[in-house]
Write an enzyme that holds these catalytic residues in place. Structure first.
Site, PDB file in Angstrom:
ATOM      1  N   GLY A 241      -3.019   1.009  -4.813  1.00 17.53           N
ATOM      2  CA  GLY A 241      -4.439   1.333  -4.994  1.00 17.53           C
ATOM      3  C   GLY A 241      -4.989   0.652  -6.228  1.00 17.53           C
ATOM      4  O   GLY A 241      -4.443  -0.364  -6.686  1.00 17.53           O
ATOM      5  N   SER A 242      -6.017   1.232  -6.792  1.00 20.31           N
ATOM      6  CA  SER A 242      -6.700   0.593  -7.917  1.00 20.31           C
ATOM      7  C   SER A 242      -5.864   0.686  -9.196  1.00 20.31           C
ATOM      8  O   SER A 242      -4.997   1.557  -9.325  1.00 20.31           O
ATOM      9  CB  SER A 242      -8.042   1.279  -8.141  1.00 20.31           C
ATOM     10  OG  SER A 242      -7.813   2.659  -8.381  1.00 20.31           O
ATOM     11  N   GLY A 246      -3.350   3.581 -10.878  1.00 20.33           N
ATOM     12  CA  GLY A 246      -2.029   3.278 -11.437  1.00 20.33           C
ATOM     13  C   GLY A 246      -1.893   3.715 -12.885  1.00 20.33           C
ATOM     14  O   GLY A 246      -0.819   4.145 -13.315  1.00 20.33           O
ATOM     15  N   GLU A 263       1.496  -0.966  -7.022  1.00 23.54           N
ATOM     16  CA  GLU A 263       0.871  -2.132  -6.367  1.00 23.54           C
ATOM     17  C   GLU A 263      -0.630  -1.952  -6.536  1.00 23.54           C
ATOM     18  O   GLU A 263      -1.284  -1.273  -5.747  1.00 23.54           O
ATOM     19  CB  GLU A 263       1.233  -2.161  -4.877  1.00 23.54           C
ATOM     20  CG  GLU A 263       2.717  -2.321  -4.604  1.00 23.54           C
ATOM     21  CD  GLU A 263       3.199  -3.766  -4.713  1.00 23.54           C
ATOM     22  OE1 GLU A 263       2.369  -4.687  -4.843  1.00 23.54           O
ATOM     23  OE2 GLU A 263       4.426  -3.964  -4.663  1.00 23.54           O
TER      24      GLU A 263
HETATM   25  P1  NAD Z   1      -7.812   4.072  -4.915  1.00 24.70           P
HETATM   26  O1  NAD Z   1      -7.114   3.804  -6.198  1.00 24.70           O
HETATM   27  O2  NAD Z   1      -9.149   4.690  -4.958  1.00 24.70           O
HETATM   28  O3  NAD Z   1      -6.894   5.046  -4.006  1.00 24.70           O
HETATM   29  C1  NAD Z   1      -5.603   4.682  -3.614  1.00 24.70           C
HETATM   30  C2  NAD Z   1      -4.790   5.916  -3.308  1.00 24.70           C
HETATM   31  O4  NAD Z   1      -4.468   6.603  -4.515  1.00 24.70           O
HETATM   32  C3  NAD Z   1      -5.500   6.953  -2.432  1.00 24.70           C
HETATM   33  O5  NAD Z   1      -4.577   7.473  -1.513  1.00 24.70           O
HETATM   34  C4  NAD Z   1      -5.935   8.003  -3.433  1.00 24.70           C
HETATM   35  O6  NAD Z   1      -6.093   9.274  -2.882  1.00 24.70           O
HETATM   36  C5  NAD Z   1      -4.776   7.975  -4.412  1.00 24.70           C
HETATM   37  N1  NAD Z   1      -5.038   8.449  -5.771  1.00 24.70           N
HETATM   38  C6  NAD Z   1      -6.110   8.170  -6.545  1.00 24.70           C
HETATM   39  N2  NAD Z   1      -5.945   8.721  -7.770  1.00 24.70           N
HETATM   40  C7  NAD Z   1      -4.739   9.329  -7.761  1.00 24.70           C
HETATM   41  C8  NAD Z   1      -4.011  10.078  -8.741  1.00 24.70           C
HETATM   42  N3  NAD Z   1      -4.468  10.285  -9.960  1.00 24.70           N
HETATM   43  N4  NAD Z   1      -2.794  10.566  -8.395  1.00 24.70           N
HETATM   44  C9  NAD Z   1      -2.289  10.354  -7.170  1.00 24.70           C
HETATM   45  N5  NAD Z   1      -2.955   9.677  -6.192  1.00 24.70           N
HETATM   46  C10 NAD Z   1      -4.162   9.161  -6.507  1.00 24.70           C
HETATM   47  O7  NAD Z   1      -7.835   2.677  -4.119  1.00 24.70           O
HETATM   48  P2  NAD Z   1      -8.636   2.292  -2.786  1.00 24.70           P
HETATM   49  O8  NAD Z   1     -10.087   2.203  -3.070  1.00 24.70           O
HETATM   50  O9  NAD Z   1      -8.169   3.111  -1.645  1.00 24.70           O
HETATM   51  O10 NAD Z   1      -8.066   0.823  -2.522  1.00 24.70           O
HETATM   52  C11 NAD Z   1      -8.534  -0.338  -3.121  1.00 24.70           C
HETATM   53  C12 NAD Z   1      -7.696  -0.731  -4.321  1.00 24.70           C
HETATM   54  O11 NAD Z   1      -6.323  -0.843  -3.953  1.00 24.70           O
HETATM   55  C13 NAD Z   1      -8.072  -2.088  -4.882  1.00 24.70           C
HETATM   56  O12 NAD Z   1      -8.030  -2.034  -6.281  1.00 24.70           O
HETATM   57  C14 NAD Z   1      -6.993  -3.008  -4.329  1.00 24.70           C
HETATM   58  O13 NAD Z   1      -6.814  -4.183  -5.072  1.00 24.70           O
HETATM   59  C15 NAD Z   1      -5.807  -2.101  -4.393  1.00 24.70           C
HETATM   60  N6  NAD Z   1      -4.766  -2.532  -3.476  1.00 24.70           N
HETATM   61  C16 NAD Z   1      -3.646  -3.095  -4.010  1.00 24.70           C
HETATM   62  C17 NAD Z   1      -2.647  -3.569  -3.177  1.00 24.70           C
HETATM   63  C18 NAD Z   1      -1.421  -4.230  -3.743  1.00 24.70           C
HETATM   64  O14 NAD Z   1      -0.462  -4.376  -3.003  1.00 24.70           O
HETATM   65  N7  NAD Z   1      -1.406  -4.648  -4.999  1.00 24.70           N
HETATM   66  C19 NAD Z   1      -2.761  -3.432  -1.787  1.00 24.70           C
HETATM   67  C20 NAD Z   1      -3.907  -2.830  -1.278  1.00 24.70           C
HETATM   68  C21 NAD Z   1      -4.899  -2.381  -2.138  1.00 24.70           C
END
Ligand code: NAD
Length: 509
Positions: A241-242, A246, A263
C-alpha cells in the site's frame, strides 16, 4: 451471463461470485460499502470483522500451522498446483470481477489473473527447491549446513489496485513454505478477495487433507489490518500500500520483533537519452504512464528527456495524451479507465494545481464526464512540462500524471532520478552501452527495478519484486523472495569423538 450493457454491475459481480462458489449471503448485510469505479455504483455493503474476529482467525491459522509445517514441501506444492488449475478455470470470471471492482480493462483484469497463475507455477517448482547450503566447517569431524523451516502465520494486507495478484504472490509462496495465510484485502476491493478464497477453497477440497483455516480472509479497514499487525502470532506481515501505511505498519511490527515485507509507493522515472529509439520510447512511456489510469505502483510518474531529443519526443507524447481513449473499460475499447474514486480525483487536481503554481505547463488532466454516471471519476491523463523537479514531482500522486523535465548532463540526471523518497522502478531509453550499464551499475538507479528500453511497469513473476527507500525494501514473487517466508537454522553436527572448539578456544575441564 449477460454482458455489462444489459445488467447492472452489482448483479454481474454477484453472479460471478456465485459461479465461483463464494458465499454471497452477507453481501448486503453490513456497513462497509464497496463501489465499482466503472460506474460509481455500490456493489456491496459487507459486515466488517471485529478485532476479536481477527484474533480468532489468527488462532485458527496458528493451529493450522502446527500441522501444515510438517507436510512435506512437495506435497504442499501439490495444493498450489491445484490452485493454479482452479485459477486457470476461473480466469475469465475472476478477471471480470477485477475489472468491475478495480476498474481495469478486461485485458488488464485477465492479465492480473495470469500473474496469479504464473506465481503458482513458480511456487510449485519452488516446493522442491527450498535449498539450504552445506558450509565448510573449520572443525574436523563436523558438518555444517543450513535448513529452511516454515515461519508461521503470514498476515497479508493488500492495496486496491492489484486486488488479487498481491494475495497470490504471498499465498502461493507462503503455502509451499509451510505457512497459513490471513488476508486483509483493501476495503475498496473485498469482493475479489471473497472470490479468491472461493477459488482456493476448490483447490483445498480437491487436495483433501489440508488443515482447516489454512487461508482466511478478514474484511475491514485500517483497524482490521492493525489487529494483524499487532498480533505476535503473526510471524510475517506482508503489507502492500502507500508509504503512509508502511510508516505505521513497519515500526509496529518491528516493535514486537515480527518480520515484515513492505511493498509501498513508487515515484518511478524514465530517462530518454540522445541515442534512444524514440518511437519505442514513446510507446513504452505511454503504457507506463497512462496504463491502468496511472494507478500502478510502478506507473511512470517522472520523465527526464535529453535536450537534444526533447522537441522530437515530447510533442508526440502530448499528442498521444490528447488522443488516448478514456472510457468505460467494460463496454468500450478505451485504453484509460476510471480513477478509483472521488478522493483520487481530488488528489490529482491538487497535484496539478501545485505543479502549475511551481511553473509547470499542464496538458490534459480534466475530468471526462460524458462517459459514465456522475459517481464515477474519469480523467484525461495529464502530462506536465516542469521547469525542474520540485513540489508535487517529488511525491507519488496515485493518478495518471507524468511530469516531464529536460536534462543535459548524464551524471546530473542520475542524481535527479534518485533524488526522491521512493525507490521502486526505473528505466532508461538508450542504445548507448555506456549509458545503460552506468544506469544499472552501483552508481546508477537506486531502485529495486531498473530497466533498459522498456517502461517502469509490467514486471514478470520470475524476478524479485519490490523497491528501496520509502518503497519499504520488501521483495516478493520470484528469485529468492521465498526466504522471507521461512526461518533459517544453521546446524553443526559433530560426528567425531573429539570436541574441538571453533576459533581454537580451549576449555579443558
Ligand atoms: P493504502 O495505503 O490506502 O491501503 C493499503 C492497505 O493498507 C489497505 O488494505 C488498508 O486498509 C491498509 N491499511 C492502511 N493503514 C493501515 C494501518 N495503519 N494498519 C494496517 N493496515 C492499514 O493504499 P491504496 O490506496 O489501497 O493503494 C495504493 C498505494 O499502494 C500506492 O501508494 C501504491 O504505490 C501502493 N502499492 C504498492 C505496491 C508495491 O508492490 N510496492 C503494489 C500496489 C500498490
Amino acid at each position: 451471463m449477460k454482458d455489462a450493457s444489459e445488467m447492472d454491475l452489482k448483479s454481474i459481480a454477484r453472479s460471478v461470485l456465485e459461479k465461483l462458489g463464494a458465499d454471497t449471503s452477507a453481501l448486503d448485510s453490513g456497513s462497509m460499502a464497496s463501489f465499482s469505479p466503472v460506474t460509481g455504483e455500490q456493489l456491496a455493503a459487507l459486515p466488517e470483522h471485529s478485532v476479536a474476529d481477527v484474533t480468532a482467525a489468527i488462532g485458527r491459522a496458528a493451529t493450522a500451522f502446527r500441522s501444515w509445517r510438517k507436510v512435506p514441501a512437495p506435497r504442499r506444492g501439490e495444493l498450489v498446483r491445484l490452485m493454479g488449475e482452479e485459477l486457470r478455470a476461473a480466469k475469465d470470471d475472476l478477471g471480470r470481477l477485477v475489472s468491475i471492482e478495480a476498474g481495469k480493462s478486461p485485458s488488464e483484469g485477465a492479465g492480473e489473473v495470469q500473474e496469479m497463475i504464473d506465481i503458482c507455477d513458480f511456487a510449485v517448482g519452488l516446493s522442491r527447491q527450498l535449498y539450504g547450503l552445506t558450509i565448510a566447517t573449520e572443525r574436523p569431524g563436523h558438518r555444517m549446513m543450513e535448513t529452511w523451516h516454515p515461519l508461521g502465520v503470514v498476515g497479508v494486507i493488500s492495496a486496491f489496485n492489484f486486488p488479487v495478484a498481491v494475495w497470490s504472490w504471498n499465498t502461493a509462496l507462503a503455502l509451499v513454505c509451510g505457512n497459513p495465510v490471513v488476508w486483509k484485502p483493501s476495503e475498496k476491493t473485498p469482493l475479489t478477495a471473497l472470490a479468491c478464497q472461493a477459488v482456493l477453497d476448490r483447490a483445498l477440497a480437491r487436495f483433501g487433507d489440508a488443515p482447516e483455516a489454512l487461508s482466511q480472509v478478514v474484511i475491514g479497514g485500517r483497524e482490521t489490518g492493525e489487529a494483524l499487525v499487532d498480533d505476535p502470532r503473526v510471524a510475517l506481515v506482508s503489507a502492500t500500500g502507500s508509504t503512509r501505511m508502511g510508516r505505521q505498519v513497519g515500526p509496529r511490527v518491528a516493535s514486537r520483533f515480527g518480520r515484515s515485507i513492505l511493498e509501498l509507493g513508487g515515484n518511478n522515472a524514465g530517462i530518454v537519452c540522445p541515442s534512444a529509439d524514440l518511437d519505442m520510447a514513446l510507446r513504452a512511456i505511454a503504457f507506463g504512464a497512462m496504463g491502468t489510469a496511472g494507478q500502478r505502483c510502478t506507473t511512470m510518474r517522472r520523465l527526464f528527456v535529453h535536450d537534444s531529443v526533447y522537441d522530437q519526443l515530447v510533442p508526440g507524447l502530448i499528442k498521444a495524451y490528447g488522443s488516448v481513449s478514456v472510457g468505460n473499460p467494460l463496454t468500450t475499447q478505451a485504453l484509460v479507465g476510471p480513477l478509483v474514486d472521488g478522493q483520487a480525483y481530488e488528489a490529482m487536481q491538487a497535484a496539478l494545481k501545485a505543479a502549475e503554481d511551481a511553473g509547470g505547463t499542464v496538458h490534459g488532466g480534466t475530468r471526462v464526464t460524458d462517459v459514465a454516471p456522475e459517481a464515477a471519476f474519469y480523467v484525461k491523463p495529464a502530462l506536465v512540462e516542469m521547469p525542474s523537479q520540485t513540489g508535487p514531482v517529488l511525491e507519488e500522486t496515485f493518478a495518471p500524471i507524468l511530469y516531464v523535465m529536460r536534462y543535459s548532463d548524464f551524471e546530473d540526471v542520475i542524481e535527479q532520478h534518485n533524488a526522491v523518497g521512493a525507490g521502486l522502478s526505473s528505466s532508461i531509453f538508450t542504445t548507448d552501452l555506456r549509458e545503460s550499464e552506468a544506469f544499472l551499475s552501483a552508481a546508477g538507479s537506486d531502485c529495486g527495478i531498473a530497466n533498459v528500453n522498456i517502461g517502469t511497469s509490467g514486471a514478470e513473476i520470475g524476478g524479485a519484486f519490490g523497491g528501496e527507500k520509502e518503497t519499504g525494501g520488501g521483495r516478493e514473487s520470484g528469485s529468492d523472495a521465498w526466504k522471507s517466508y521461512m526461518r533459517r537454522a544453521t546446524n553443526t553436527i559433530n560426528y567425531s569423538h573429539q570436541l574441538p572448539l571453533a576459533q581454537g578456544v580451549v576449555f579443558d575441564i
